[in-house]
Design an enzyme around this catalytic site. Structure first.
Site, short mmCIF file in Angstrom:
data_model
loop_
_atom_site.label_atom_id
_atom_site.label_comp_id
_atom_site.label_asym_id
_atom_site.label_seq_id
_atom_site.Cartn_x
_atom_site.Cartn_y
_atom_site.Cartn_z
N SER A 189 -2.46 -2.52 12.43
CA SER A 189 -4.13 -2.82 13.37
C SER A 189 -3.48 -2.91 14.94
CB SER A 189 -4.98 -3.30 12.72
OG SER A 189 -4.57 -5.34 12.76
N LYS A 241 -6.09 6.58 11.02
CA LYS A 241 -7.90 5.93 11.03
C LYS A 241 -8.43 6.81 10.34
CE LYS A 241 -7.56 1.34 9.76
NZ LYS A 241 -8.22 0.41 8.53
N LEU A 261 0.97 -0.99 0.00
CA LEU A 261 0.11 -0.26 -0.40
C LEU A 261 0.61 1.32 0.17
CD1 LEU A 261 -3.04 -0.41 2.26
CD2 LEU A 261 -3.18 -0.67 0.00
N TYR A 309 -2.86 4.81 15.83
CA TYR A 309 -3.42 3.78 15.81
C TYR A 309 -4.81 4.57 14.52
CZ TYR A 309 -6.73 0.73 13.88
OH TYR A 309 -7.87 -0.13 13.62
N ALA A 347 -3.86 -2.72 7.11
CA ALA A 347 -3.56 -1.95 8.22
C ALA A 347 -2.56 -2.43 8.64
CB ALA A 347 -4.68 -1.82 9.02
N GLU A 388 -12.35 2.86 16.89
CA GLU A 388 -11.38 3.72 18.06
C GLU A 388 -10.79 5.18 17.78
OE1 GLU A 388 -8.87 2.43 19.85
OE2 GLU A 388 -9.50 0.90 20.47
N ARG A 423 -8.39 -14.23 14.79
CA ARG A 423 -7.63 -13.09 15.13
C ARG A 423 -6.22 -13.32 15.34
NH1 ARG A 423 -8.48 -8.27 15.11
NH2 ARG A 423 -9.49 -7.11 16.13
#
Length: 361
Positions: A90, A161, A65, A157, A88, A135, A192
């Site tokens: 994350s 975002k 990215l 973070y 991301a 968040e 996860r």
């Protein structure tokens, strides 16, 4: 009729793998972007490769990215109908240690995709979905956070975002793009990452009962979160792009539980009763009752959870719960998996990871 083509960034992650499966089962041709790395882990998508019915429908491409050129080249080659930006950095805690990298991936990475769509004149063909996060709300301004709640990010973070959220809206309004944000509240699953608190809990308990560890160390156990299942949430991501117009939506269960609750119910699922004693950094969970034949590595009075200050964030977000009424009304979406079903699925998965031949569970 030509099949729809979807491009997923972050395809090897929890959400990306579930979304790939979901779209393939809807007869999409799915393309994914992966970083060229020697430590690349494809475990979450290996089953897709092994499934013969997805042959010639699932493709991976090397890209990053941060590298606008590689992203533009991939999008130009595929010319996807839908792009889902799930990639991301994350991990909130890591973002305090790597703020520059977090910002490059999460903020500039999103901009690179949007700008590629514009430069390639794909505004009318390609729909764009941006995975946003609860968040953003940080220091909460309302009891339940909705699309109208003011943002107050409390980490690098969340700040990165926030840029991604606003640049998505900006390109939508400036260039008439179909570009939408899905503000996802916490969503978990057996896929996860192991450093995220829910998975850390279930995998930690599995290690303890197998005698591989004696104690689980956690940070703020009074943090309140709105937890759903990732599989339910990726369906919502898809629904966002099927809407008649681009818009932004909260994706949440509207139910809230503490980290402490998650710990208690994870032990309880195995029939293990614990009790808490102490306060602050001295608080700990102790085993009260359990099936001694089933769990020979445990002992009554054994301390299985302790608090460690190194797991606290520099700037804590204590209380998040979403209001997803807009998504329910417009997109006819609602979560399917309860917190108890989620814990059961995660515990059963992690027990299998450490299952020994002589164990009975």
């Amino acid at each position: 009729m030509n099949k729809k083509k979807a491009l997923i960034t972050g395809i090897t992650g929890q959400d990306g793998s579930y979304l790939a499966e979901f779209l393939l089962n809807k007869n999409y041709i799915v393309h994914g972007i992966k970083r060229k790395s020697s430590s690349y882990n494809s475990a979450r998508i290996d089953k897709i490769y092994e499934n013969k019915k997805f042959k010639n429908k699932f493709f991976l491409h090397y890209g990053d990215l941060i590298d606008a050129g590689s992203i533009t080249e991939i999008i130009n080659r595929i010319k996807p109908d839908e792009i889902y930006n799930l990639a991301a950095q994350s991990h909130v805690g890591v973002s305090f240690k790597l703020p520059n990298y977090t910002t490059q991936v999460n903020a500039i990475g999103t901009l690179n995709i949007l700008d590629a769509i514009k430069k390639l004149n794909l505004e009318k063909k390609t729909k764009f979905y941006q995975a946003s996060t609860s968040e953003l709300f940080g220091e909460i301004q309302e009891r339940r956070q909705s699309e109208k709640t003011k943002f107050y990010p409390k980490s690098p973070y969340a700040s990165s975002k926030l840029f991604a959220y606003w640049i998505t809206k900006n390109y939508r309004e400036s260039y008439n793009m179909f570009a939408s944000n899905g503000i996802l509240f916490n969503h978990e699953s057996p896929r996860r990452g192991e450093t995220f608190v829910t998975r850390k809990i279930t995998i930690g308990i599995a290690r303890i009962i197998n005698g591989l560890d004696t104690c689980l160390y956690l940070g703020n156990i009074y943090s309140l979160r709105d937890w759903g299942h990732a599989k339910d949430y990726v369906e919502m991501c898809w629904k966002v792009l099927q809407n008649k117009k681009s818009d932004d939506f909260i994706i949440a269960t509207e139910k809230q539980y503490s980290v402490k609750f998650f710990v208690e119910k994870s032990f309880q699922y195995l029939g293990i009763k614990i009790f808490w004693t102490g306060k602050g950094l001295k608080e700990k969970a102790i085993i009260k009752n359990f099936d001694e034949e089933r769990f020979p590595n445990l002992k009554k009075g054994m301390v299985v959870v302790r608090i460690d200050k190194k797991y606290f964030r520099p700037n804590e977000v204590d209380n998040l719960i979403g209001n997803s009424s807009k998504a329910k009304k417009i997109l006819n979406w609602k979560p399917k998996t309860s917190i108890y079903e989620l814990i059961k699925e995660m515990m059963e998965n992690d027990l299998k990871l450490f299952k020994k031949k002589d164990n009975k569970f």
